[in-house]
Scaffold this active site. Structure first.
Site, PDB file in Angstrom:
ATOM      1  N   GLU A   1     -25.262 -25.325  -9.649  1.00  0.00           N
ATOM      2  CA  GLU A   1     -24.360 -26.171  -8.859  1.00  0.00           C
ATOM      3  C   GLU A   1     -24.308 -27.629  -9.332  1.00  0.00           C
ATOM      4  O   GLU A   1     -23.922 -28.511  -8.562  1.00  0.00           O
ATOM      5  CB  GLU A   1     -24.769 -26.115  -7.383  1.00  0.00           C
TER       6      GLU A   1
ATOM      7  N   HIS B   1     -27.612 -32.641  -2.688  1.00  0.00           N
ATOM      8  CA  HIS B   1     -27.033 -31.418  -2.120  1.00  0.00           C
ATOM      9  C   HIS B   1     -28.146 -30.618  -1.486  1.00  0.00           C
ATOM     10  O   HIS B   1     -29.214 -30.455  -2.083  1.00  0.00           O
ATOM     11  CB  HIS B   1     -26.353 -30.590  -3.215  1.00  0.00           C
TER      12      HIS B   1
HETATM   13 ZN   LIG Z   1     -25.860 -25.006  -2.598  1.00  0.00          ZN
END
Ligand SMILES: [Zn+2]
Length: 240
Positions: free
Chosen positions: A77, A96
Site C-alpha cells: 500500500e 495509514h
Molecule cells: Zn491498509
C-alpha cells in the site's frame, strides 16, 4: 529542521509509538517526505511497525519506485504515501492504519467522525470517507496502484485525515510529530465519540471556532514536543 539521520531515527521511533499506542498492529505504516528532495519519501520495508529498525527504512520516488531496494520486500500500500505527496506539497508525513476504534466510522459511514476532544482538533470538522468501490468496483480494498492512491488523495482534499471504507484511515500532516499525534488522537476521538453516542443522541462536538483556537495550542512546537517525548519514552525510544 532535523538533519536526515535524526529524522530517520525519528521515523523509526514513530513506528514504535504507533505500535505501542495500538494505532497499528502487524499492519499499518508511516512515512516522511525527504527533507532535501521533495520528490522522494522514506518508508519502512514490509515489516510490522513494532519491529522497524533503521536498516528497514527505504527511499522511494513519488511513484513509489525504490531507490535502492537491496532485496527488501515492500508494503503493497505504499501508493497511499506517494499519491498524497504528489497531490499535497504541504504534506511532510503520511500515516495509514486500521485502528479498531476508527473502523466503525468507516463501516457505518453515514455516522460522521467529528472532533469531540481538543487534541483531536486536527481531524477537521468531519473526516471525509473514501470508498474505493465507487471508482474501482469490487477490489481487495487495498490501495495497491497509483490510480487508487490518487483517488484517495482526491477525497482527502486539503484535510489532514480521511477514512477508507471497511478498511482504515490515512493521516497527512506537515510534520512527523503531528502525524503521530493525529493518528493517536483520531483513534482516541473515535473511541470517545462512539462511547458518547451510546449514552445518548445529543452529542456535543467542537465548534469551528474551537477547532481554530485549539489547533494553535495543540500544534505549537512545545505541545508537539511534550507529546512526542511522552510517547517516545513509552515506546522505549531511549533504548533504541
Ligand atoms: Zn491498509
Amino acid at each position: 529542521m532535523s538533519n536526515l539521520p535524526d529524522l530517520l531515527r525519528d521515523l523509526v521511533i514513530a513506528n514504535r509509538i504507533l505500535a505501542r499506542e495500538d494505532v497499528v498492529d502487524y499492519l499499518g505504516h508511516i512515512s516522511i517526505r525527504h527533507p532535501e528532495r521533495p520528490d522522494r519519501f522514506f518508508l519502512s520495508c514490509s515489516r510490522s511497525p513494532a519491529l522497524v529498525a533503521l536498516d528497514d527504512i527505504m527511499e522511494f520516488d513519488l511513484d513509489c519506485n525504490p531507490i535502492d531496494q537491496r532485496g527488501r520486500s515492500m508494503y503493497f500500500e505504499r501508493p497511499i504515501h506517494g499519491a498524497i505527496y504528489q497531490a499535497r506539497p504541504d504534506v511532510q508525513s503520511v500515516a495509514h492504519n486500521h485502528a479498531y476504534e476508527v473502523l466503525p466510522f468507516a463501516i457505518a459511514y453515514n455516522v460522521k467522525l467529528r472532533p469531540v476532544v481538543h487534541p483531536a482538533c486536527n481531524i477537521g470538522l468531519e473526516v471525509p470517507v473514501w470508498d474505493i468501490r465507487k471508482k474501482f468496483g469490487d477490489t481487495n480494498l487495498l490501495v495497491t496502484t497509483m490510480e487508487h492512491g490518487r483517488d484517495l488523495a482526491a477525497t482527502l482534499g486539503k484535510s489532514k485525515a480521511a477514512l477508507m471504507r471497511n478498511h482504515g484511515c490515512v493521516i497527512a500532516t506537515s510534520s512527523l510529530r503531528e502525524a503521530v499525534l493525529n493518528a493517536v488522537y483520531l483513534k482516541v476521538n473515535a473511541r470517545l465519540q462512539a462511547e458518547a453516542m451510546r449514552l445518548g443522541d445529543e452529542i456535543s462536538y467542537l465548534t469551528p471556532g474551537e477547532l481554530e483556537k485549539t489547533a494553535e495550542l495543540v500544534n505549537s512546537p512545545n505541545s508537539l514536543q511534550r507529546a512526542w517525548e511522552y510517547w517516545a519514552r513509552r515506546a522505549g525510544a531511549d533504548k533504541l
